[in-house]
Design a protein around this motif. Structure first.
Motif, PDB file in Angstrom:
ATOM      1  N   GLU A  59       0.837  -1.202   0.000  1.00 31.96           N
ATOM      2  CA  GLU A  59       0.000   0.000   0.000  1.00 31.96           C
ATOM      3  C   GLU A  59       0.873   1.254   0.000  1.00 31.96           C
ATOM      4  OE1 GLU A  59      -3.351   0.331  -0.219  1.00 31.96           O
ATOM      5  OE2 GLU A  59      -3.376  -1.816  -0.561  1.00 31.96           O
ATOM      6  N   PRO A  60       0.331   2.381  -0.455  1.00 28.79           N
ATOM      7  CA  PRO A  60       1.115   3.628  -0.456  1.00 28.79           C
ATOM      8  C   PRO A  60       1.344   4.153   0.961  1.00 28.79           C
ATOM      9  CG  PRO A  60      -1.103   4.018  -1.264  1.00 28.79           C
ATOM     10  CD  PRO A  60      -0.963   2.545  -1.087  1.00 28.79           C
ATOM     11  N   VAL A  62       0.528   6.870   2.409  1.00 30.94           N
ATOM     12  CA  VAL A  62      -0.613   7.506   3.076  1.00 30.94           C
ATOM     13  C   VAL A  62      -1.423   6.464   3.852  1.00 30.94           C
ATOM     14  CG1 VAL A  62      -2.192   7.392   1.105  1.00 30.94           C
ATOM     15  CG2 VAL A  62      -2.492   9.162   2.814  1.00 30.94           C
ATOM     16  N   THR A  63      -1.514   5.266   3.340  1.00 29.37           N
ATOM     17  CA  THR A  63      -2.242   4.204   4.046  1.00 29.37           C
ATOM     18  C   THR A  63      -1.492   3.785   5.298  1.00 29.37           C
ATOM     19  OG1 THR A  63      -3.052   3.454   1.909  1.00 29.37           O
ATOM     20  CG2 THR A  63      -3.329   1.951   3.756  1.00 29.37           C
ATOM     21  N   ALA A  66      -1.998   6.471   7.907  1.00 31.59           N
ATOM     22  CA  ALA A  66      -3.339   6.367   8.495  1.00 31.59           C
ATOM     23  C   ALA A  66      -3.404   5.191   9.468  1.00 31.59           C
ATOM     24  CB  ALA A  66      -4.379   6.207   7.394  1.00 31.59           C
ATOM     25  N   ILE A  91      -6.921   8.916   6.537  1.00 27.31           N
ATOM     26  CA  ILE A  91      -6.737   8.555   5.126  1.00 27.31           C
ATOM     27  C   ILE A  91      -7.409   9.568   4.209  1.00 27.31           C
ATOM     28  CG2 ILE A  91      -8.673   6.994   4.643  1.00 27.31           C
ATOM     29  CD1 ILE A  91      -6.360   5.106   3.543  1.00 27.31           C
ATOM     30  N   ILE A  92      -8.535  10.117   4.618  1.00 27.80           N
ATOM     31  CA  ILE A  92      -9.198  11.156   3.810  1.00 27.80           C
ATOM     32  C   ILE A  92      -8.324  12.404   3.752  1.00 27.80           C
ATOM     33  CG2 ILE A  92     -11.150  12.750   3.769  1.00 27.80           C
ATOM     34  CD1 ILE A  92     -12.885  10.393   4.782  1.00 27.80           C
ATOM     35  N   GLY A  94      -5.130  12.569   4.309  1.00 28.84           N
ATOM     36  CA  GLY A  94      -3.893  12.225   3.593  1.00 28.84           C
ATOM     37  C   GLY A  94      -4.054  12.265   2.097  1.00 28.84           C
ATOM     38  N   HIS A  95      -5.195  11.842   1.583  1.00 32.69           N
ATOM     39  CA  HIS A  95      -5.419  11.879   0.150  1.00 32.69           C
ATOM     40  C   HIS A  95      -5.691  13.300  -0.364  1.00 32.69           C
ATOM     41  CE1 HIS A  95      -5.151   7.742  -1.062  1.00 32.69           C
ATOM     42  NE2 HIS A  95      -5.902   7.360  -0.040  1.00 32.69           N
ATOM     43  N   GLN A  96      -6.081  14.192   0.530  1.00 31.06           N
ATOM     44  CA  GLN A  96      -6.320  15.576   0.126  1.00 31.06           C
ATOM     45  C   GLN A  96      -5.046  16.401   0.081  1.00 31.06           C
ATOM     46  OE1 GLN A  96      -9.287  16.506  -1.027  1.00 31.06           O
ATOM     47  NE2 GLN A  96      -9.920  14.415  -0.627  1.00 31.06           N
ATOM     48  N   PHE A 100       0.875  13.697  -1.222  1.00 30.25           N
ATOM     49  CA  PHE A 100       0.589  12.257  -1.191  1.00 30.25           C
ATOM     50  C   PHE A 100      -0.093  11.920  -2.453  1.00 30.25           C
ATOM     51  CE2 PHE A 100       0.943  12.635   3.512  1.00 30.25           C
ATOM     52  CZ  PHE A 100       1.990  11.761   3.655  1.00 30.25           C
TER      53      PHE A 100
END
Length: 100
Positions: A59-60, A62-63, A66, A91-92, A94-96, A100
């Motif tokens: 997994e990347p 960011v995962t 999280a 995780i939300i 981190g994806h924003q 990342f």
């Protein structure tokens, strides 16, 4: 269906219930052993760690971050719902973030 197919179905059914019966008998025998009780008490946590660790493989970052946030919240709060919410929020967020 041919007799060979019915035989295969019957053998698979016997094997399936045999495995369940062996687990039931073996589980009771292991649970009755007082020296193994500490290991059995830790087994659910070990299984959970194994499941989470295997799901994080590949997994990347960011995962992983999280998961670390969720672990920290789980240790401090000892509350499953709060831990899940914190992991989801991490995780939300981190994806924003742009890096990342």
């Amino acid at each position: 269906m041919s007799s060979a197919e019915w035989l295969l179905i019957g053998l698979l059914a016997v094997a399936s219930y045999g495995v369940r019966l062996a687990g039931l008998i073996g589980g009771r025998a292991i649970a009755a052993n007082p020296r193994l009780k500490p290991f059995l008490d830790d087994l659910p946590g070990c299984l959970m760690v194994g499941l989470v660790a295997s799901s994080l493989a590949g997994e990347p970052i960011v995962t992983w971050l999280a998961a670390l946030v969720a672990l920290a919240v789980a240790i401090t709060s000892n509350n499953v719902v709060v831990t899940m919410a914190a992991g989801l929020a991490a995780i939300i967020v981190g994806h924003q973030l742009p890096f990342f």
